[in-house]
Design a protein around this motif. Structure first.
Motif, mmCIF file in Angstrom:
data_model
loop_
_atom_site.group_PDB
_atom_site.id
_atom_site.type_symbol
_atom_site.label_atom_id
_atom_site.label_comp_id
_atom_site.label_asym_id
_atom_site.label_seq_id
_atom_site.Cartn_x
_atom_site.Cartn_y
_atom_site.Cartn_z
ATOM 1 N N ALA A 195 -8.343 9.491 4.675
ATOM 2 C CA ALA A 195 -7.136 8.926 4.070
ATOM 3 C C ALA A 195 -6.233 8.276 5.108
ATOM 4 N N PRO A 196 -6.195 6.950 5.144
ATOM 5 C CA PRO A 196 -5.133 6.259 5.879
ATOM 6 C C PRO A 196 -3.889 6.200 4.989
ATOM 7 N N SER A 197 -2.829 5.563 5.458
ATOM 8 C CA SER A 197 -1.638 5.419 4.624
ATOM 9 C C SER A 197 -1.957 4.544 3.412
ATOM 10 N N ALA A 198 -1.322 4.856 2.283
ATOM 11 C CA ALA A 198 -1.645 4.213 1.006
ATOM 12 C C ALA A 198 -0.779 2.977 0.794
ATOM 13 N N ASN A 199 -1.041 1.956 1.584
ATOM 14 C CA ASN A 199 -0.271 0.718 1.522
ATOM 15 C C ASN A 199 -1.173 -0.454 1.883
ATOM 16 N N ARG A 200 -0.662 -1.660 1.699
ATOM 17 C CA ARG A 200 -1.365 -2.832 2.218
ATOM 18 C C ARG A 200 -1.426 -2.728 3.734
ATOM 19 N N PHE A 201 -2.545 -3.093 4.317
ATOM 20 C CA PHE A 201 -2.698 -2.943 5.754
ATOM 21 C C PHE A 201 -1.601 -3.710 6.502
ATOM 22 N N GLY A 202 -0.982 -3.024 7.482
ATOM 23 C CA GLY A 202 0.046 -3.642 8.309
ATOM 24 C C GLY A 202 1.435 -3.578 7.728
ATOM 25 N N HIS A 203 1.556 -3.243 6.418
ATOM 26 C CA HIS A 203 2.870 -3.181 5.780
ATOM 27 C C HIS A 203 3.519 -1.826 6.070
ATOM 28 N N THR A 204 4.800 -1.742 5.786
ATOM 29 C CA THR A 204 5.546 -0.497 5.967
ATOM 30 C C THR A 204 4.875 0.646 5.205
ATOM 31 N N SER A 205 4.726 1.781 5.869
ATOM 32 C CA SER A 205 4.029 2.921 5.268
ATOM 33 C C SER A 205 4.806 3.470 4.068
ATOM 34 N N PRO A 206 4.095 4.086 3.100
ATOM 35 C CA PRO A 206 4.728 4.576 1.875
ATOM 36 C C PRO A 206 5.148 6.039 1.983
ATOM 37 N N THR A 207 6.351 6.330 1.577
ATOM 38 C CA THR A 207 6.823 7.718 1.565
ATOM 39 C C THR A 207 7.150 8.203 0.158
ATOM 40 N N THR A 208 6.928 7.354 -0.851
ATOM 41 C CA THR A 208 7.052 7.744 -2.252
ATOM 42 C C THR A 208 5.893 7.131 -3.031
ATOM 43 N N ALA A 209 5.648 7.669 -4.212
ATOM 44 C CA ALA A 209 4.608 7.121 -5.074
ATOM 45 C C ALA A 209 4.936 5.691 -5.492
ATOM 46 N N GLN A 210 6.225 5.382 -5.659
ATOM 47 C CA GLN A 210 6.599 4.022 -6.036
ATOM 48 C C GLN A 210 6.224 3.022 -4.948
ATOM 49 N N HIS A 211 6.367 3.423 -3.683
ATOM 50 C CA HIS A 211 5.939 2.544 -2.595
ATOM 51 C C HIS A 211 4.451 2.230 -2.703
ATOM 52 N N VAL A 212 3.654 3.238 -3.050
ATOM 53 C CA VAL A 212 2.213 3.036 -3.222
ATOM 54 C C VAL A 212 1.955 2.078 -4.382
ATOM 55 N N MET A 213 2.639 2.319 -5.488
ATOM 56 C CA MET A 213 2.468 1.461 -6.663
ATOM 57 C C MET A 213 2.835 0.017 -6.335
ATOM 58 N N ASP A 214 3.900 -0.169 -5.568
ATOM 59 C CA ASP A 214 4.332 -1.518 -5.203
ATOM 60 C C ASP A 214 3.241 -2.268 -4.435
ATOM 61 N N ASP A 215 2.502 -1.547 -3.610
ATOM 62 C CA ASP A 215 1.495 -2.188 -2.755
ATOM 63 C C ASP A 215 0.107 -2.245 -3.374
ATOM 64 N N LEU A 216 -0.269 -1.213 -4.127
ATOM 65 C CA LEU A 216 -1.691 -1.047 -4.472
ATOM 66 C C LEU A 216 -1.964 -0.928 -5.965
ATOM 67 N N ASN A 217 -0.980 -1.163 -6.819
ATOM 68 C CA ASN A 217 -1.220 -1.086 -8.253
ATOM 69 C C ASN A 217 -2.353 -2.036 -8.655
ATOM 70 N N GLY A 218 -3.335 -1.482 -9.363
ATOM 71 C CA GLY A 218 -4.482 -2.270 -9.786
ATOM 72 C C GLY A 218 -5.612 -2.317 -8.782
ATOM 73 N N ARG A 219 -5.375 -1.812 -7.574
ATOM 74 C CA ARG A 219 -6.400 -1.840 -6.525
ATOM 75 C C ARG A 219 -7.022 -0.468 -6.279
ATOM 76 N N ILE A 220 -6.397 0.577 -6.830
ATOM 77 C CA ILE A 220 -6.908 1.945 -6.650
ATOM 78 C C ILE A 220 -6.920 2.644 -8.010
ATOM 79 N N ASP A 221 -7.620 3.774 -8.094
ATOM 80 C CA ASP A 221 -7.804 4.436 -9.382
ATOM 81 C C ASP A 221 -6.597 5.250 -9.821
ATOM 82 N N MET A 222 -5.990 5.990 -8.897
ATOM 83 C CA MET A 222 -4.992 6.979 -9.293
ATOM 84 C C MET A 222 -3.980 7.222 -8.174
ATOM 85 N N ILE A 223 -2.749 7.539 -8.586
ATOM 86 C CA ILE A 223 -1.704 7.976 -7.657
ATOM 87 C C ILE A 223 -1.181 9.325 -8.147
#
Length: 346
Positions: free
Chosen positions: A142-170
Motif C-alpha cells: 500500500a502506497p499513499s492513496a492518491n494520484r502519483f506526486g500529488h499531496t498525500s491523503p489524510t481523509t477518505a474525501q482526499h482519496v475520493m477526490d483523487d481516485l474515484n472511479g479508479r479503485i474498487d473501495m474506500i
C-alpha cells in the motif's frame, strides 16, 4: 464508481471489513486509513493485483511499495532475514509509523520492490488497517492513496477526490492521526540508515539502537530504482505553486510577508500554510490562511500539513507560502515533505 464504506476507526464493523477483504482476495484495490496517511492496498504477493496499484495512481514502476503486515512474526513471510535489531525497534515502534527495509524472499513480486533485493515492511498502528490485513489473510502492499506526486491523503474525501472511479473501495475511518508518512529505516546495513524521515524521529530511533545515518536529501535519478518510496525530487505537490522559505523564523516570515504583498499587487490569490502564531504579521492582507497549529507543536503541524495543502487548493489559491520548521524531531519529516512539494525554495 468507487464504493465508500464508513466505519468506526476504533471498533470497525467486521462485516464491512469482510467485504473489503473480499475485494483484496479477488485482486481488487481498497483504500484504507492508517495512522500516517490513507493507503491504497492490494495483495502484496499477487503481481496482477500489485500492477493495478501502479495503474490507478499513475505511479512509475521504479518507485517501490511498502508492505503492511500485522506483526513482526508476519515480516518473516516476506523477509529472508529479520535481524535482532528489528526486535529492539519493534518493542518501541511496532505497531507504528516505522518501515523497515529487509532482504526479501523470492516469492515477493519484483514489482513490489522495483526489482531490488530488499523489501520495505511495517506494522500499521490503526485498527481498521490491522483488521483488513488479518481478514484478507495476506500481506498488503500500500502506497499513499492518491494520484502519483500529488499531496498525500489524510481523509477518505482526499482519496475520493483523487481516485474515484479508479479503485474498487474506500474505507472511511476518519482523519489520520500522524499526517505524514512513516520513517523508512534500512536495517540491512550497519549502522542503519534513515532513507525517508517520517512519523518516528531520528532521535527516538537513536535512543533505542544508537547512532543511525541519514540519507542525503538529493533525489536519485527519476529513471533508476528508488531505494525507498518518497525520494523522487518532485513529490507531495499541491496544485498551487508552493514557495518554501528556509532559515530563522522571524526573517522567513518577513520574506513571506513581502512575497504575499507583491503577489496581491499582481492579482494573485495567496494561501498561507503556517503556524497559528505566524499569522498575525499577515493580518492586514486578505490571504487565505490555514493555521497548522502552534509552532512549538510539531505533531500538530505534521498532522495538518497535507490537509492544509489540499484545503488551500480547494480555495483555488494559486500561490501557497510556507516556512521551514527546523530539523529536530518531526521537523525533519516536515522539512522533507515541504522541500519536495515546493515549486521554489528561498
Amino acid at each position: 464508481m468507487t464504493q465508500l464504506l464508513t466505519l468506526s476507526p476504533q471498533n470497525p464493523d467486521l462485516e464491512l471489513i469482510r467485504q473489503a477483504s473480499a475485494v483484496i482476495q479477488r485482486r481488487g484495490l481498497v483504500a484504507f486509513p492508517t495512522e500516517t496517511v490513507y493507503g491504497l492496498g492490494a495483495n502484496a504477493l499477487d503481481e496482477e493485483a500489485v500492477a493495478k496499484i501502479f495503474h490507478a495512481k499513475g505511479r512509475p514502476s521504479n518507485d517501490p511499495l511498502i508492505v503492511h503486515v500485522v506483526s513482526v512474526d508476519d515480516m518473516k513471510r516476506i523477509a529472508a532475514d529479520v535481524p535482532p535489531v528489528v526486535e529492539k525497534l519493534a518493542a518501541h515502534f511496532c505497531p507504528g509509523p516505522l518501515t523497515l527495509v529487509l532482504p526479501k524472499l523470492p516469492h515477493v513480486p519484483a514489482s513490489v520492490t522495483s526489482g531490488l533485493e530488499t523489501v520495505a515492511v511495517r506494522v500499521p498502528n490503526h485498527p481498521v488497517a490491522l483488521a483488513l490485513i488479518r481478514a484478507s489473510g495476506v500481506p498488503i502492499a500500500a502506497p499513499s492513496a492518491n494520484r502519483f506526486g500529488h499531496t498525500s491523503p489524510t481523509t477518505a474525501q482526499h482519496v475520493m477526490d483523487d481516485l474515484n472511479g479508479r479503485i474498487d473501495m474506500i474505507l472511511d475511518g476518519g482523519a489520520t492521526s500522524v499526517g505524514v508518512e512513516s520513517t523508512v529505516l534500512d536495517v540491512t546495513r550497519e549502522p542503519a540508515m534513515i532513507l525517508r524521515p517520517g512519523g518516528v524521529s531520528r532521535e527516538a530511533i537513536e535512543k533505542v539502537i544508537g547512532a543511525v545515518e541519514l540519507r542525503n536529501n538529493h533525489p536519485n535519478s527519476d529513471d533508476e530504482a528508488q531505494v525507498s518510496p518518497g525520494l523522487l525530487g518532485k513529490h507531495y505537490t499541491p496544485n498551487a505553486e508552493l514557495i518554501l522559505c528556509k532559515g530563522e523564523k522571524e526573517s522567513a516570515l518577513e520574506k513571506l510577508l513581502q512575497l504575499a504583498k507583491q503577489a496581491q499587487v499582481e492579482g494573485r490569490s495567496v494561501g498561507l500554510l503556517l503556524a497559528a502564531d505566524d499569522l498575525p504579521i499577515f493580518a492586514s492582507l486578505s490571504c487565505n490562511a490555514y493555521p497548522l497549529g502552534s509552532s512549538t507543536d510539531l505533531e500538530s503541524i505534521a498532522r495538518n500539513l497535507y490537509a492544509g495543502m489540499r484545503a488551500l487548493d480547494d480555495e483555488q489559491v494559486n500561490l501557497i507560502l510556507t516556512r521551514d520548521f527546523g530539523a529536530q524531531g518531526l521537523g525533519l519529516a516536515i522539512h522533507d515533505r515541504l522541500l519536495r512539494a515546493a515549486s521554489q525554495i528561498i
